[in-house]
Design an enzyme around this catalytic site. Sequence first.
Site, PDB file in Angstrom:
ATOM      1  N   ASP A 260      33.590  38.273 145.863  1.00 33.34           N
ATOM      2  CA  ASP A 260      32.271  38.915 145.829  1.00 33.34           C
ATOM      3  C   ASP A 260      31.542  38.623 147.133  1.00 33.34           C
ATOM      4  O   ASP A 260      31.674  37.529 147.680  1.00 33.34           O
ATOM      5  CB  ASP A 260      31.464  38.358 144.632  1.00 33.34           C
ATOM      6  CG  ASP A 260      30.364  39.293 144.189  1.00 33.34           C
ATOM      7  OD1 ASP A 260      29.455  39.568 144.980  1.00 33.34           O
ATOM      8  OD2 ASP A 260      30.421  39.763 143.030  1.00 33.34           O
ATOM      9  N   ASN A 261      30.761  39.593 147.614  1.00 29.05           N
ATOM     10  CA  ASN A 261      29.950  39.324 148.816  1.00 29.05           C
ATOM     11  C   ASN A 261      28.508  38.966 148.458  1.00 29.05           C
ATOM     12  O   ASN A 261      27.670  38.833 149.340  1.00 29.05           O
ATOM     13  CB  ASN A 261      29.979  40.511 149.796  1.00 29.05           C
ATOM     14  CG  ASN A 261      29.213  41.707 149.271  1.00 29.05           C
ATOM     15  OD1 ASN A 261      28.801  41.731 148.112  1.00 29.05           O
ATOM     16  ND2 ASN A 261      29.004  42.706 150.115  1.00 29.05           N
TER      17      ASN A 261
ATOM     18  N   GLY B  99      25.387  40.399 143.284  1.00 29.02           N
ATOM     19  CA  GLY B  99      25.852  39.347 142.380  1.00 29.02           C
ATOM     20  C   GLY B  99      25.152  38.038 142.694  1.00 29.02           C
ATOM     21  O   GLY B  99      24.541  37.888 143.744  1.00 29.02           O
TER      22      GLY B  99
ATOM     23  N   ASP C 256      34.004  40.584 151.313  1.00 31.13           N
ATOM     24  CA  ASP C 256      33.518  41.959 151.245  1.00 31.13           C
ATOM     25  C   ASP C 256      34.742  42.873 151.130  1.00 31.13           C
ATOM     26  O   ASP C 256      35.623  42.834 152.003  1.00 31.13           O
ATOM     27  CB  ASP C 256      32.720  42.238 152.538  1.00 31.13           C
ATOM     28  CG  ASP C 256      32.068  43.613 152.518  1.00 31.13           C
ATOM     29  OD1 ASP C 256      32.657  44.549 151.958  1.00 31.13           O
ATOM     30  OD2 ASP C 256      30.962  43.733 153.084  1.00 31.13           O
TER      31      ASP C 256
ATOM     32  N   LYS D  52      30.910  53.257 151.591  1.00 28.75           N
ATOM     33  CA  LYS D  52      32.005  52.469 152.184  1.00 28.75           C
ATOM     34  C   LYS D  52      32.593  51.501 151.160  1.00 28.75           C
ATOM     35  O   LYS D  52      33.802  51.337 151.072  1.00 28.75           O
ATOM     36  CB  LYS D  52      31.476  51.639 153.365  1.00 28.75           C
ATOM     37  CG  LYS D  52      31.381  52.387 154.667  1.00 28.75           C
ATOM     38  CD  LYS D  52      31.043  51.376 155.765  1.00 28.75           C
ATOM     39  CE  LYS D  52      30.708  52.057 157.061  1.00 28.75           C
ATOM     40  NZ  LYS D  52      30.059  51.148 158.019  1.00 28.75           N
TER      41      LYS D  52
ATOM     42  N   ASN E 139      41.317  49.386 150.224  1.00 26.85           N
ATOM     43  CA  ASN E 139      41.810  48.021 150.449  1.00 26.85           C
ATOM     44  C   ASN E 139      42.438  47.419 149.199  1.00 26.85           C
ATOM     45  O   ASN E 139      43.492  46.776 149.264  1.00 26.85           O
ATOM     46  CB  ASN E 139      40.670  47.127 150.951  1.00 26.85           C
ATOM     47  CG  ASN E 139      40.334  47.421 152.400  1.00 26.85           C
ATOM     48  OD1 ASN E 139      41.211  47.788 153.189  1.00 26.85           O
ATOM     49  ND2 ASN E 139      39.073  47.265 152.762  1.00 26.85           N
TER      50      ASN E 139
ATOM     51  N   GLY F 144      45.683  49.155 148.437  1.00 27.67           N
ATOM     52  CA  GLY F 144      46.707  48.684 149.381  1.00 27.67           C
ATOM     53  C   GLY F 144      47.267  47.344 148.948  1.00 27.67           C
ATOM     54  O   GLY F 144      48.484  47.115 148.992  1.00 27.67           O
TER      55      GLY F 144
ATOM     56  N   TYR G 145      26.601  57.007 145.665  1.00 24.08           N
ATOM     57  CA  TYR G 145      27.263  56.304 144.554  1.00 24.08           C
ATOM     58  C   TYR G 145      28.207  57.257 143.800  1.00 24.08           C
ATOM     59  O   TYR G 145      29.391  56.978 143.647  1.00 24.08           O
ATOM     60  CB  TYR G 145      26.181  55.770 143.621  1.00 24.08           C
ATOM     61  CG  TYR G 145      26.691  54.971 142.451  1.00 24.08           C
ATOM     62  CD1 TYR G 145      27.192  53.681 142.621  1.00 24.08           C
ATOM     63  CD2 TYR G 145      26.649  55.484 141.151  1.00 24.08           C
ATOM     64  CE1 TYR G 145      27.639  52.931 141.534  1.00 24.08           C
ATOM     65  CE2 TYR G 145      27.084  54.738 140.067  1.00 24.08           C
ATOM     66  CZ  TYR G 145      27.573  53.460 140.263  1.00 24.08           C
ATOM     67  OH  TYR G 145      28.011  52.725 139.187  1.00 24.08           O
TER      68      TYR G 145
ATOM     69  N   TYR H 240      47.294  57.301 144.740  1.00 24.99           N
ATOM     70  CA  TYR H 240      48.203  56.131 144.831  1.00 24.99           C
ATOM     71  C   TYR H 240      49.173  56.124 143.643  1.00 24.99           C
ATOM     72  O   TYR H 240      50.330  55.739 143.767  1.00 24.99           O
ATOM     73  CB  TYR H 240      47.404  54.822 144.874  1.00 24.99           C
ATOM     74  CG  TYR H 240      47.116  54.350 146.283  1.00 24.99           C
ATOM     75  CD1 TYR H 240      46.096  54.923 147.039  1.00 24.99           C
ATOM     76  CD2 TYR H 240      47.873  53.335 146.873  1.00 24.99           C
ATOM     77  CE1 TYR H 240      45.824  54.495 148.331  1.00 24.99           C
ATOM     78  CE2 TYR H 240      47.610  52.900 148.167  1.00 24.99           C
ATOM     79  CZ  TYR H 240      46.584  53.489 148.890  1.00 24.99           C
ATOM     80  OH  TYR H 240      46.339  53.064 150.169  1.00 24.99           O
TER      81      TYR H 240
END
Length: 329
Positions: A36-37, A41, A61, A94, A102, A105, A148, A162
């Site tokens: 979590d960044n 949170g 992040d 983003k 990410n 992946g 959003y 994917y």
Amino acid sequence: MSSSGKRILVTGGAGFLGSHLCERLLADGNDVLCADNYFTGRKDNIAHLLTNTHFEALRHDVCFPLYVEVDEIYNLACPASPIHYQHDPVQTTKTSVTGAINMLGLAKRLRAKIFQSSTSEVYGDPSVHPQREEYRGNVNPIGPRACYDEGKRCAETLFFDYHRQHKLRIRVARIFNTYGPRMHPNDGRVVSNFIVQALKGEPITVYGDGRQTRAFCYVDDLIEGFVRLMAAPDEITGPINLGNPVETTVGELATRIIELIGSRSTIVYRPLPVDDPVQRCPDIARAREVLGWEPRFPLETGLKNTIAYFDRLLTERGEKPGASPRQVA
Ligand SMILES: NC(=O)c1ccc[n+]([C@@H]2O[C@H](COP(=O)([O-])OP(=O)(O)OC[C@H]3O[C@@H](n4cnc5c(N)ncnc54)[C@H](O)[C@@H]3O)[C@@H](O)[C@H]2O)c1
């Protein structure tokens, strides 16, 4: 990390839903890595888990790649309330899109199963009611909520690509309005807003005439749905609606909260924000059929638990009328 269970990554694990999910996964005997960044949170949400040797918290992040070894990933990282996701809309898109790339992946490299917390917002301002998963939505791509809504829609696209292209095992849940302890006190969401205002004895702000409906799911019910979906056979990819189909008008909600608290708050009406959906309610036939899942907590029980949480929080912060701030050593 080692235990008899799985190694599970929860992105956004220090958030409202994420912290409850981490708790549940630990209780089920798994090793949990929370990434979590701390944008929305809070460390307080997971402080009670830090002494558990099967729990680990990592500041990270999701817009940057992550290299860890896990068996399953729950991707929850994303601010969820309009106040927070509109604060830095470019960053919101983003987080949804680059974050999904990410995490997908990572799942591809590890051959791990991956869960996406999508949202009822993919239906936008719906023209059918209640919303079934086949409904393709009515989203304004250039409005203030688009960062959003479109970010989450694109993340769903990535999950399914994917899945088709790389045979990844995916699970996509479309979450409807959920409430419970550890919601943010100031995020503008209707349940937390009303409870905090009523506890403080301030006027309760209803946007619109209060006749717009919402369907509120209690957090424990939702987390049960997450876990069941993750454990379901691999052909159950979703998207699958998870939410409570019992509708309440926003006006009724305000009145019930005032009654449960015994508050002296009055109700004031303000204009509806741009693109605010008038009606939103899940059709959960698919979740009932394939997961044997449906919400169990009545609104009153969930509200009482949530009120108790905010009552404690505001008392600790000295924000309740008549309360003095907690003494910090
Ligand atoms: N609560 C709901 O009613 C609801 C409804 C629909 C969808 N969802 C989805 O569920 C997920 C969790 O929502 P929540 O209600 O717990 O909100 P929350 O804001 O409490 O949790 C989101 C968490 O993600 C973290 N985060 C944000 N950007 C990040 C980034 N770039 N990298 C790492 N961490 C980041 C935040 O710090 C926070 O801990 C979100 O993806 C949200 O879109 C929630």
